[in-house]
Design an enzyme around this catalytic site. Sequence first.
Site, short mmCIF file in Angstrom:
data_model
loop_
_atom_site.label_atom_id
_atom_site.label_comp_id
_atom_site.label_asym_id
_atom_site.label_seq_id
_atom_site.Cartn_x
_atom_site.Cartn_y
_atom_site.Cartn_z
NE ARG A 144 -4.40 -1.41 1.67
CZ ARG A 144 -5.28 -1.93 2.52
NH1 ARG A 144 -5.03 -1.94 3.81
NH2 ARG A 144 -6.42 -2.42 2.08
CE LYS A 175 -18.97 -13.26 8.32
NZ LYS A 175 -19.35 -12.02 8.99
N GLY A 188 -8.98 -8.36 0.71
CA GLY A 188 -7.72 -8.31 1.47
C GLY A 188 -7.01 -9.65 1.50
N GLY A 234 -12.79 -4.20 1.08
CA GLY A 234 -14.19 -3.80 1.24
C GLY A 234 -14.64 -2.80 0.19
#
Length: 403
Positions: free
Chosen positions: A39, A202, A354, A377
């Site tokens: 990043r 998920k 991520g 996200g």
Amino acid sequence: MSLAGIKSIEDFELKDQRVFIRLDLNVPIKNGVITDDTRIRAALPTVKYALDHKAKIILCSHLGRPKNSEDRKDFSLEPVADRLSELLDAEVQLVEEPGSDTPKALLSGIHRRQLILLENIRFDPGEEKNSMELANKIASYVDIYINDAFGASHRAHATIVALPSIIKKKGLGFLMKKEIEMLDKVLIEPAKPFCALMGGSKVSDKIGVIEHLLEKIDTFVIGGAMAYTFLAAQNISVGSSKIEKDKISLAKELLGRLDARKKKILLPVDHVIVERLEKDAPSKICDVAIPAGFMGVDIGPKTIELFSQELKKAGTVFWNGPMGVFEMPPFSKGSFKIAEVLADSTAVTVVGGGDSAAAVNASGFANKMTHISTGGGASLEYLQGDKLPGIEALRPPQRGPQK
Ligand code: ADP
Ligand code: MG
């Protein structure tokens, strides 16, 4: 999403202007050492551009989720300041209080190879509250606002939304532009066939993306823990695998909808299974039904082959969610093999999420992907068709006066 009307850093004369650049420098740090500086590197083009154009630079980022002031040491941006300084060959001055007079004073005497980095902006409770008070304090020493924090732009926080709402000269940085252009490539006119490769843990997090992209996607390839909820929806035994029981009916409904639209859906046909989720637990391969007492931790060899053949035919692949518990080396094979197939393919390959990005980095094939999103996200919300607050805040006002 249209960026029409939104300015970019190149649209402004930066010389001697105080330019505030919101970045996402939220990197993993262990014992004071940065373990992955992706990043930070991704933020460099914008910062270098501002340096080259002789701006007076104020950088700002959050780091993790500090809960109270005692967390200050663990969540300090100090290691990031050091790394930035090395990479930019410039002096990076870490400023403790964004709301104090220090930044203003420093800016008046700042020299060319010197820049300011505000300490973790989440130390200020106003950040997460989207506080106007914090925004006003910062605005008092800022001429131009640039958002290059893609990974934080799905959050309505003070340096993402409140601050640009009161600054007239505002725009996007290079990373933001690139992220949006790449995701638009997937959203607007994907090269066909378009394959969504989904995995991870998920179902609930990803269902929105599937629903939004349903019409555009030709093939759904589902692995990881997510696959077990879909297998359970077909009454296939999944043993003690990680599933979301309350999402089984939703998975069933989704399978029906995909079927009605003649979409192709691939689910695992074999698995790597263990009795306990530990890295040295003895493992074996089983076919599609998982026996009681065992859990699936990776896709099996037949599945790797099945998925690979499908992925090789794709024109576009969007990948979100690892194929197994890749953090444990014995169960990383499925994710790494799939990364290798994508690396060899000529398809447009976009990775979001991520853990997915971490898996691709660990596979060694990261530089062979078309794009790896720095925002997990944010990229998912963008692909779901949601407006990102950080982008909306950069639109010019419809009417009414502004600062
Ligand atoms: P991303 O961050 O890319 O969106 P997720 O957070 O949804 O991905 O999922 C990543 C996690 O899913 C990883 O921690 C991985 O260990 C876990 N996972 C993948 N496959 C399985 C599995 N079969 N059983 C349990 N966990 C799994
Ligand atoms: Mg994750």
